[in-house]
Scaffold this motif. Structure first.
Motif, PDB file in Angstrom:
ATOM      1  N   PHE A 106       0.833  -1.210   0.000  1.00 46.13           N
ATOM      2  CA  PHE A 106       0.000   0.000   0.000  1.00 46.13           C
ATOM      3  C   PHE A 106       0.863   1.253   0.000  1.00 46.13           C
ATOM      4  O   PHE A 106       0.612   2.200  -0.761  1.00 46.13           O
ATOM      5  N   VAL A 107       1.886   1.285   0.868  1.00 50.84           N
ATOM      6  CA  VAL A 107       2.745   2.477   0.977  1.00 50.84           C
ATOM      7  C   VAL A 107       3.415   2.780  -0.358  1.00 50.84           C
ATOM      8  O   VAL A 107       3.427   3.935  -0.823  1.00 50.84           O
ATOM      9  N   LEU A 108       3.964   1.761  -1.005  1.00 50.25           N
ATOM     10  CA  LEU A 108       4.666   1.969  -2.280  1.00 50.25           C
ATOM     11  C   LEU A 108       3.704   2.378  -3.396  1.00 50.25           C
ATOM     12  O   LEU A 108       3.977   3.313  -4.158  1.00 50.25           O
ATOM     13  N   LEU A 109       2.570   1.674  -3.485  1.00 53.09           N
ATOM     14  CA  LEU A 109       1.600   1.980  -4.548  1.00 53.09           C
ATOM     15  C   LEU A 109       0.942   3.342  -4.329  1.00 53.09           C
ATOM     16  O   LEU A 109       0.730   4.099  -5.283  1.00 53.09           O
ATOM     17  N   ALA A 110       0.613   3.649  -3.073  1.00 52.20           N
ATOM     18  CA  ALA A 110      -0.020   4.933  -2.771  1.00 52.20           C
ATOM     19  C   ALA A 110       0.937   6.086  -3.065  1.00 52.20           C
ATOM     20  O   ALA A 110       0.546   7.096  -3.666  1.00 52.20           O
ATOM     21  N   HIS A 111       2.191   5.941  -2.659  1.00 52.86           N
ATOM     22  CA  HIS A 111       3.164   7.002  -2.896  1.00 52.86           C
ATOM     23  C   HIS A 111       3.407   7.193  -4.387  1.00 52.86           C
ATOM     24  O   HIS A 111       3.448   8.326  -4.887  1.00 52.86           O
ATOM     25  N   TYR A 131       7.304  14.610  -2.195  1.00 61.00           N
ATOM     26  CA  TYR A 131       7.100  14.726  -0.747  1.00 61.00           C
ATOM     27  C   TYR A 131       5.639  15.005  -0.390  1.00 61.00           C
ATOM     28  O   TYR A 131       5.206  14.678   0.714  1.00 61.00           O
ATOM     29  N   SER A 132       4.881  15.589  -1.304  1.00 60.03           N
ATOM     30  CA  SER A 132       3.449  15.792  -1.055  1.00 60.03           C
ATOM     31  C   SER A 132       2.688  14.480  -1.111  1.00 60.03           C
ATOM     32  O   SER A 132       1.613  14.352  -0.523  1.00 60.03           O
ATOM     33  N   GLY A 133       3.238  13.496  -1.816  1.00 61.33           N
ATOM     34  CA  GLY A 133       2.521  12.247  -2.056  1.00 61.33           C
ATOM     35  C   GLY A 133       2.712  11.168  -1.019  1.00 61.33           C
ATOM     36  O   GLY A 133       2.122  10.095  -1.141  1.00 61.33           O
ATOM     37  N   THR A 134       3.523  11.404   0.006  1.00 58.61           N
ATOM     38  CA  THR A 134       3.740  10.354   1.001  1.00 58.61           C
ATOM     39  C   THR A 134       2.444  10.048   1.749  1.00 58.61           C
ATOM     40  O   THR A 134       1.731  10.957   2.164  1.00 58.61           O
ATOM     41  N   PRO A 135       2.127   8.763   1.942  1.00 57.61           N
ATOM     42  CA  PRO A 135       0.888   8.392   2.643  1.00 57.61           C
ATOM     43  C   PRO A 135       1.072   8.279   4.150  1.00 57.61           C
ATOM     44  O   PRO A 135       0.403   7.481   4.816  1.00 57.61           O
ATOM     45  N   SER A 284      -6.340  12.611  -4.433  1.00 55.74           N
ATOM     46  CA  SER A 284      -5.337  11.731  -3.836  1.00 55.74           C
ATOM     47  C   SER A 284      -5.942  10.840  -2.752  1.00 55.74           C
ATOM     48  O   SER A 284      -5.685   9.623  -2.715  1.00 55.74           O
ATOM     49  N   VAL A 285      -6.733  11.408  -1.869  1.00 51.55           N
ATOM     50  CA  VAL A 285      -7.317  10.647  -0.762  1.00 51.55           C
ATOM     51  C   VAL A 285      -8.301   9.593  -1.275  1.00 51.55           C
ATOM     52  O   VAL A 285      -8.308   8.449  -0.798  1.00 51.55           O
ATOM     53  N   LEU A 286      -9.131   9.953  -2.247  1.00 52.18           N
ATOM     54  CA  LEU A 286     -10.058   8.970  -2.810  1.00 52.18           C
ATOM     55  C   LEU A 286      -9.299   7.815  -3.458  1.00 52.18           C
ATOM     56  O   LEU A 286      -9.695   6.646  -3.330  1.00 52.18           O
ATOM     57  N   PHE A 287      -8.198   8.137  -4.148  1.00 56.25           N
ATOM     58  CA  PHE A 287      -7.354   7.091  -4.730  1.00 56.25           C
ATOM     59  C   PHE A 287      -6.811   6.165  -3.644  1.00 56.25           C
ATOM     60  O   PHE A 287      -6.869   4.930  -3.766  1.00 56.25           O
ATOM     61  N   MET A 288      -6.292   6.736  -2.558  1.00 57.67           N
ATOM     62  CA  MET A 288      -5.709   5.915  -1.497  1.00 57.67           C
ATOM     63  C   MET A 288      -6.763   5.095  -0.758  1.00 57.67           C
ATOM     64  O   MET A 288      -6.514   3.948  -0.374  1.00 57.67           O
ATOM     65  N   LEU A 294      -9.349  -2.110  -1.689  1.00 59.94           N
ATOM     66  CA  LEU A 294      -9.081  -3.308  -2.504  1.00 59.94           C
ATOM     67  C   LEU A 294      -8.117  -4.258  -1.792  1.00 59.94           C
ATOM     68  O   LEU A 294      -8.336  -5.485  -1.767  1.00 59.94           O
ATOM     69  N   LEU A 295      -7.049  -3.700  -1.230  1.00 58.24           N
ATOM     70  CA  LEU A 295      -6.099  -4.541  -0.495  1.00 58.24           C
ATOM     71  C   LEU A 295      -6.756  -5.170   0.734  1.00 58.24           C
ATOM     72  O   LEU A 295      -6.486  -6.337   1.066  1.00 58.24           O
TER      73      LEU A 295
END
Length: 366
Positions: A106-111, A131-135, A284-288, A294-295
């Protein structure tokens, strides 16, 4: 006498803090009356955030909310989570390797997905998008991003909005799912069924919070303000030394304080930048949340763990804020908190491994 944090005369500092708490209480009361989910946190957030954005009183220009005060209220959340650690919870440890592998994915895919959203759609430069994309790891991302040359105004807006949107959208979505407001009853009021909380119990709760906070900082634990008190309360609960439970009014007040501090993060924010950042943060939040959902579905089938437990564990909000949501639903808050602490550690670790590549790419860009 002045306060070191805000450079204000102490009486004025205390009055402003008291007025902000009263404003948050009013917002929480209205949100509770309206039947909103997580009313004391969301109501106080909306009240303080709306005040600094719409009114922007000059009296608050030099004011900084005392972070140490917030830390002690977060410590109270740690105490309550610790009381939820039971022998039955330890039986779930066998599923942790699978859920932690899922969390790393999740961390890798979300970032990676967030980087593309902020780079391709928002048009941010590579460093700011990265840096804005870190979950997770809000403060670490801001500190490391500023040192790397990211646009600090954009970076701070995106990171704070990530947490605010998650803790706003998630309870609203769960309330629609369950058909009732999340946090108004459920796990938060469950402590009231255990009987009244006397003065001695309140002193012990406070002592566990303060000692745990000091222990967490001494041992340099991740999310020390939460994990230190959690460890002390969990040890007391598992050994039978103490039987602590927090009264509903104290939990609600803790929510209120967290909401007020989140709302004050918008002080001095440029309105145009905030609008643009809000749109990008929502995407971004809806994507995460979709990715985490799903995970969670896949892991629920593999492990037999409850989907809601997994979904809350993957939702990319703040540790303290997501712990409050888990407590509200009585969904194994200790396990949820563990996953969020690990998520932050993973994010910061990956951040350190990848930041050199980002600097290299930025340096070679035309």
């Amino acid at each position: 006498m002045t306060t070191p944090a805000a450079s204000l005369p102490l009486p004025r500092f205390l009055w402003l803090t008291a007025l902000l708490v009263l404003l948050g209480a009013a917002g929480g009361f209205l949100a509770s009356s309206a039947g909103l989910p997580m009313p004391w946190m969301l109501g106080s957030l909306l009240a303080s955030g709306g005040m600094v954005l719409l009114v922007a009183p000059r009296a608050l220009d030099p004011y900084v909310f005392p972070n140490e005060l917030r830390s002690h209220f977060v410590a109270l959340i740690g105490v309550m989570i610790g009381t939820q650690v039971t022998p039955e919870l330890l039986g779930l440890a066998g599923d942790l390797p699978l859920t932690l592998v899922g969390l790393a994915s999740f961390v890798l895919l979300a970032h990676g997905g967030n980087y593309l959203i902020f780079k391709r759609i928002a048009g941010y430069d590579r460093t700011t998008a990265f840096y804005s994309g870190t979950p997770g790891g809000l403060m670490e991302s801001i500190v490391m991003g500023e040192a790397a040359g990211a646009d600090i105004r954009v970076l701070m807006a995106q990171q704070f909005l990530r947490i605010i949107f998650v803790i706003t959208l998630l309870p609203l979505g769960l309330s629609l799912w369950f058909g009732e407001a999340v946090g108004s009853a459920s796990g938060l009021s469950a402590s009231d069924t255990l009987g009244p909380v006397g003065p001695l119990s309140l002193v012990l709760i406070g002592a566990a919070a303060v000692l745990g906070l000091r222990l967490g900082r001494l041992l340099r634990l991740p999310a020390a303000q939460l994990t230190g008190p959690l460890l002390i309360a969990a040890t007391a609960t598992l050994t039978g030394v103490l039987d602590l439970h927090l009264p509903f009014w104290l939990i609600a007040f803790t929510q209120l304080m967290i909401g007020v501090t989140l709302g004050l993060r918008f002080k001095g924010t440029d309105s145009a930048l905030l609008r643009r950042s809000a749109v990008m943060s929502l995407i971004s939040v809806l994507f995460m949340l979709c990715l985490g959902g799903l995970l969670s579905l896949g892991l629920a089938r593999l492990t037999g763990l409850d989907f809601l437990l997994l979904f809350l564990s993957f939702a990319p909000g703040g540790v303290a804020e997501m712990s409050v949501v888990a407590l509200s639903l009585a969904v194994s808050p200790a396990l949820v908190s563990l996953h969020h602490i690990v998520r932050i550690l993973m994010t910061v670790t990956f951040l350190g491994l990848l930041q050199r590549r980002v600097k290299t790419d930025a340096g070679s860009a035309p």
